[in-house]
Design an enzyme around this catalytic site. Structure first.
Site, mmCIF file in Angstrom:
data_model
loop_
_atom_site.group_PDB
_atom_site.id
_atom_site.type_symbol
_atom_site.label_atom_id
_atom_site.label_comp_id
_atom_site.label_asym_id
_atom_site.label_seq_id
_atom_site.Cartn_x
_atom_site.Cartn_y
_atom_site.Cartn_z
ATOM 1 N N HIS A 1 -3.030 3.002 -14.858
ATOM 2 C CA HIS A 1 -4.079 2.631 -15.803
ATOM 3 C C HIS A 1 -3.419 2.186 -17.109
ATOM 4 O O HIS A 1 -2.475 2.832 -17.591
ATOM 5 C CB HIS A 1 -4.969 3.833 -16.136
ATOM 6 C CG HIS A 1 -5.753 4.380 -14.977
ATOM 7 N ND1 HIS A 1 -7.090 4.130 -14.802
ATOM 8 C CD2 HIS A 1 -5.386 5.167 -13.937
ATOM 9 C CE1 HIS A 1 -7.522 4.757 -13.709
ATOM 10 N NE2 HIS A 1 -6.510 5.404 -13.163
ATOM 11 N N HIS B 1 0.835 -1.195 0.000
ATOM 12 C CA HIS B 1 0.000 0.000 0.000
ATOM 13 C C HIS B 1 0.878 1.256 0.000
ATOM 14 O O HIS B 1 1.576 1.543 0.966
ATOM 15 C CB HIS B 1 -0.929 0.025 1.214
ATOM 16 C CG HIS B 1 -1.839 1.217 1.207
ATOM 17 N ND1 HIS B 1 -3.041 1.225 0.541
ATOM 18 C CD2 HIS B 1 -1.691 2.453 1.741
ATOM 19 C CE1 HIS B 1 -3.607 2.415 0.671
ATOM 20 N NE2 HIS B 1 -2.808 3.176 1.397
ATOM 21 N N HIS C 1 -1.683 3.245 -8.561
ATOM 22 C CA HIS C 1 -2.021 2.308 -9.636
ATOM 23 C C HIS C 1 -1.713 2.951 -10.984
ATOM 24 O O HIS C 1 -1.744 4.172 -11.115
ATOM 25 C CB HIS C 1 -3.495 1.881 -9.576
ATOM 26 C CG HIS C 1 -4.446 3.031 -9.489
ATOM 27 N ND1 HIS C 1 -4.688 3.695 -8.306
ATOM 28 C CD2 HIS C 1 -5.204 3.651 -10.426
ATOM 29 C CE1 HIS C 1 -5.564 4.664 -8.520
ATOM 30 N NE2 HIS C 1 -5.889 4.665 -9.810
ATOM 31 N N HIS D 1 -4.453 4.373 -3.520
ATOM 32 C CA HIS D 1 -3.499 3.263 -3.528
ATOM 33 C C HIS D 1 -2.914 3.332 -4.938
ATOM 34 O O HIS D 1 -3.656 3.147 -5.919
ATOM 35 C CB HIS D 1 -4.218 1.935 -3.255
ATOM 36 C CG HIS D 1 -3.330 0.722 -3.232
ATOM 37 N ND1 HIS D 1 -3.358 -0.216 -2.212
ATOM 38 C CD2 HIS D 1 -2.401 0.275 -4.121
ATOM 39 C CE1 HIS D 1 -2.479 -1.181 -2.468
ATOM 40 N NE2 HIS D 1 -1.894 -0.904 -3.644
HETATM 41 P P1 AMP Z 1 -8.053 6.905 -10.183
HETATM 42 O O1 AMP Z 1 -9.141 7.885 -10.538
HETATM 43 O O2 AMP Z 1 -6.799 7.108 -10.969
HETATM 44 O O3 AMP Z 1 -7.833 6.843 -8.688
HETATM 45 O O4 AMP Z 1 -8.571 5.508 -10.649
HETATM 46 C C1 AMP Z 1 -9.320 4.665 -9.834
HETATM 47 C C2 AMP Z 1 -9.979 3.678 -10.743
HETATM 48 O O5 AMP Z 1 -10.378 2.561 -9.962
HETATM 49 C C3 AMP Z 1 -11.244 4.228 -11.425
HETATM 50 O O6 AMP Z 1 -11.053 4.159 -12.846
HETATM 51 C C4 AMP Z 1 -12.345 3.287 -10.951
HETATM 52 O O7 AMP Z 1 -13.279 2.987 -11.952
HETATM 53 C C5 AMP Z 1 -11.550 2.061 -10.518
HETATM 54 N N1 AMP Z 1 -12.167 1.250 -9.479
HETATM 55 C C6 AMP Z 1 -12.710 1.672 -8.304
HETATM 56 N N2 AMP Z 1 -13.161 0.615 -7.587
HETATM 57 C C7 AMP Z 1 -12.900 -0.485 -8.331
HETATM 58 C C8 AMP Z 1 -13.121 -1.882 -8.131
HETATM 59 N N3 AMP Z 1 -13.721 -2.364 -7.052
HETATM 60 N N4 AMP Z 1 -12.720 -2.728 -9.096
HETATM 61 C C9 AMP Z 1 -12.130 -2.266 -10.224
HETATM 62 N N5 AMP Z 1 -11.872 -0.973 -10.452
HETATM 63 C C10 AMP Z 1 -12.256 -0.082 -9.528
#
Ligand code: AMP
Length: 105
Positions: free
Chosen positions: A98, A46, A96, A94
């Protein structure tokens, strides 16, 4: 972290399918896709955002995970995005990456 949605996913709490995983990260489909293919590469540890990352090697491992994932899935052309901070659109705190490919909105 117990209240982090991505930590829970990594922990297997929601039985999320991982399209790829390795020692450092898991990769799963974004629940609200902004492209034909929209994946998230999420480190097992995390870290809230890129601003909080001080592990240079991990960043390299995450980018290599992008490459390994796209290679496995046969995706040749794609965009990578890291949103850092609320104003930039970060919703999940957290780190990530894309991966977006085809019909990007
Ligand atoms: P960010 O806006 O860069 O923080 O991206 C977060 C992403 O996580 C968004 O595109 C959401 O659609 C995705 N997201 C949130 N919850 C989940 C989940 N349970 N499973 C898959 N994707 C998720």
């Amino acid at each position: 972290m117990t209240d982090c949605i991505f930590c829970k996913i990594i922990n297997g709490d929601f039985n999320t399918e991982f399209v790829y995983e390795n020692e450092y990260a898991v990769v799963f489909k974004d629940i609200n896709p902004k492209a034909d293919v929209h994946l998230l590469v999420v480190p097992r540890v995390h870290v809230e955002s890129l601003n909080d990352l001080d592990d240079e090697a991990l960043l390299g491992k995450l980018m290599m995970t992008v490459k390994e994932t796209t290679k496995k899935l046969g995706i040749k052309s794609y965009r990578t995005v890291i949103n850092t901070g609320k104003e930039a659109g970060q919703e999940v705190f957290h780190l990530h990456i894309h991966i977006l490919s085809g019909g990007i909105v």
